[in-house]
Motif scaffolding. Structure first.
Motif, PDB file in Angstrom:
ATOM      1  N   GLY A  32      29.786  47.765  27.584  1.00 57.23           N
ATOM      2  CA  GLY A  32      30.504  47.568  28.830  1.00 57.23           C
ATOM      3  C   GLY A  32      31.052  48.906  29.293  1.00 57.23           C
ATOM      4  N   SER A  34      34.173  50.810  31.687  1.00 59.41           N
ATOM      5  CA  SER A  34      35.418  50.619  32.417  1.00 59.41           C
ATOM      6  C   SER A  34      36.180  51.937  32.514  1.00 59.41           C
ATOM      7  CB  SER A  34      36.299  49.575  31.712  1.00 59.41           C
ATOM      8  OG  SER A  34      37.568  49.469  32.319  1.00 59.41           O
ATOM      9  N   ASP A 122      28.925  43.927  33.011  1.00 51.26           N
ATOM     10  CA  ASP A 122      30.098  44.418  33.718  1.00 51.26           C
ATOM     11  C   ASP A 122      31.320  44.021  32.903  1.00 51.26           C
ATOM     12  OD1 ASP A 122      32.223  44.962  35.385  1.00 51.26           O
ATOM     13  OD2 ASP A 122      31.524  43.742  37.058  1.00 51.26           O
ATOM     14  N   THR A 125      33.779  41.210  33.827  1.00 53.08           N
ATOM     15  CA  THR A 125      33.340  39.827  33.964  1.00 53.08           C
ATOM     16  C   THR A 125      33.411  39.036  32.666  1.00 53.08           C
ATOM     17  OG1 THR A 125      31.010  40.324  33.501  1.00 53.08           O
ATOM     18  CG2 THR A 125      31.757  40.524  35.789  1.00 53.08           C
ATOM     19  N   ASN A 175      24.089  46.057  35.637  1.00 48.63           N
ATOM     20  CA  ASN A 175      24.809  45.181  34.730  1.00 48.63           C
ATOM     21  C   ASN A 175      26.100  45.786  34.199  1.00 48.63           C
ATOM     22  OD1 ASN A 175      21.616  44.865  34.188  1.00 48.63           O
ATOM     23  ND2 ASN A 175      22.607  42.879  34.184  1.00 48.63           N
ATOM     24  N   LEU A 176      26.378  47.044  34.548  1.00 46.25           N
ATOM     25  CA  LEU A 176      27.568  47.709  34.033  1.00 46.25           C
ATOM     26  C   LEU A 176      28.630  47.971  35.095  1.00 46.25           C
ATOM     27  CD1 LEU A 176      25.883  50.301  31.648  1.00 46.25           C
ATOM     28  CD2 LEU A 176      27.296  48.375  30.961  1.00 46.25           C
ATOM     29  N   LEU A 177      28.230  47.943  36.345  1.00 45.39           N
ATOM     30  CA  LEU A 177      29.157  48.232  37.441  1.00 45.39           C
ATOM     31  C   LEU A 177      29.486  46.974  38.240  1.00 45.39           C
ATOM     32  CD1 LEU A 177      27.567  51.525  38.802  1.00 45.39           C
ATOM     33  CD2 LEU A 177      29.741  51.330  37.582  1.00 45.39           C
ATOM     34  N   PRO A 178      30.611  46.983  38.968  1.00 43.96           N
ATOM     35  CA  PRO A 178      30.893  45.875  39.887  1.00 43.96           C
ATOM     36  C   PRO A 178      29.816  45.795  40.969  1.00 43.96           C
ATOM     37  CG  PRO A 178      32.839  47.251  39.545  1.00 43.96           C
ATOM     38  CD  PRO A 178      31.680  47.994  38.949  1.00 43.96           C
ATOM     39  N   HIS A 179      29.817  44.714  41.720  1.00 42.31           N
ATOM     40  CA  HIS A 179      28.792  44.528  42.756  1.00 42.31           C
ATOM     41  C   HIS A 179      28.814  45.671  43.767  1.00 42.31           C
ATOM     42  CE1 HIS A 179      26.128  42.576  45.574  1.00 42.31           C
ATOM     43  NE2 HIS A 179      27.063  42.592  46.514  1.00 42.31           N
TER      44      HIS A 179
END
Length: 250
Positions: A32, A34, A122, A125, A175-179
């Motif tokens: 993930g 962040s 992400d 999530t 798959n690792l960042l926000p939309h």
């Protein structure tokens, strides 16, 4: 490092022999991202002192993809996420130390190979949820890893190496960042994964040349400087590029 006998594991041994293939397990390295930090999802089995990667055994009637998604759901609460197989581990003594305090006929104690996947999600999530045999499931900074069970430290390091190699021919980020994200946020992700600085102009031109990004008519509000533009991934082009690969490396 030893562990106390987990009685439920012993009690379930015979039942599980009928349901699972005792010689085949699946281990997942879940990454993930962040605030510029790469994290990995770890679990701790009940009464164990060491942490480990989310893993479990293959049922006799299921395929590998289904098994991997099931294991992640049971161990961590994660739903359907991106997975990539990268290696298989089969040292004959890889689990001997961890299970040495258990009865010799315990099905988990028999030799087994592990099929390894890395997964991308992400960070925001997923709130990790411990499963039936686990007392903890947590996101851990990659540079603050605790002691890991068996050969899970090696599996994790290999997963990171393969992830970095995959950046050369696969788009990573969906798959690792926000939309919605900014170009500096995407660049920071790549720099963190590659562990090196990238030229801002070159990064922008390369990303736009791939055609996998859609520039939105929005900006990131709240900063002291000019609000950066927001982007999102073009899902159709992204999926096509994921299958066909990129033509140049970092």
């Amino acid at each position: 490092m030893t562990i106390k006998i987990h009685q439920k594991l012993v009690d379930d041994s015979n039942k599980n022999k009928e349901l699972y293939l005792p010689s085949v397990s699946i281990d997942c390295t879940v990454f993930g991202f962040s605030e510029g930090i790469l994290k990995v999802l770890l679990i701790k089995i009940k009464q164990a002192k060491q942490w480990g990667l989310p893993g479990g055994y293959l049922k006799k009637d299921e395929d590998l993809h289904t098994a991997t998604q099931r294991i992640l759901k049971e161990r961590t609460g994660a739903g359907e996420i991106f997975l990539n197989h990268f290696n298989t581990y089969g040292d004959p003594y890889r689990s001997q130390e961890f299970f040495k305090d258990y009865p010799d006929d315990l099905w988990n104690k028999q030799r087994f190979i592990s099929i390894a996947y890395y997964a991308l999600i992400d960070f925001s999530t997923l709130t990790p949820t411990p499963g039936e045999y686990t007392k903890s499931a947590e996101w851990v900074d990659l540079n603050e890893l605790p002691e890991l069970m068996m050969d899970h430290g090696q599996i994790l390091q290999d997963a990171l190496i393969h992830l970095r190699r995959d950046l050369n021919y696969k788009p990573i980020g969906l798959n690792l960042l926000p939309h919605k994200f900014t170009m500096p946020e995407l660049q920071k992700l790549y720099e963190t994964l590659l562990d090196k600085k990238l030229n801002r102009g070159n990064f922008y031109r390369k990303m736009m040349r791939y055609g996998i990004l859609t520039k939105l008519n929005e900006t990131r509000k709240g900063g002291a400087h000019k609000a950066p533009d927001l982007y999102t991934f073009n899902q159709e082009v992204y999926e096509k590029t994921l299958k066909e690969g990129l033509q140049e490396s970092w």
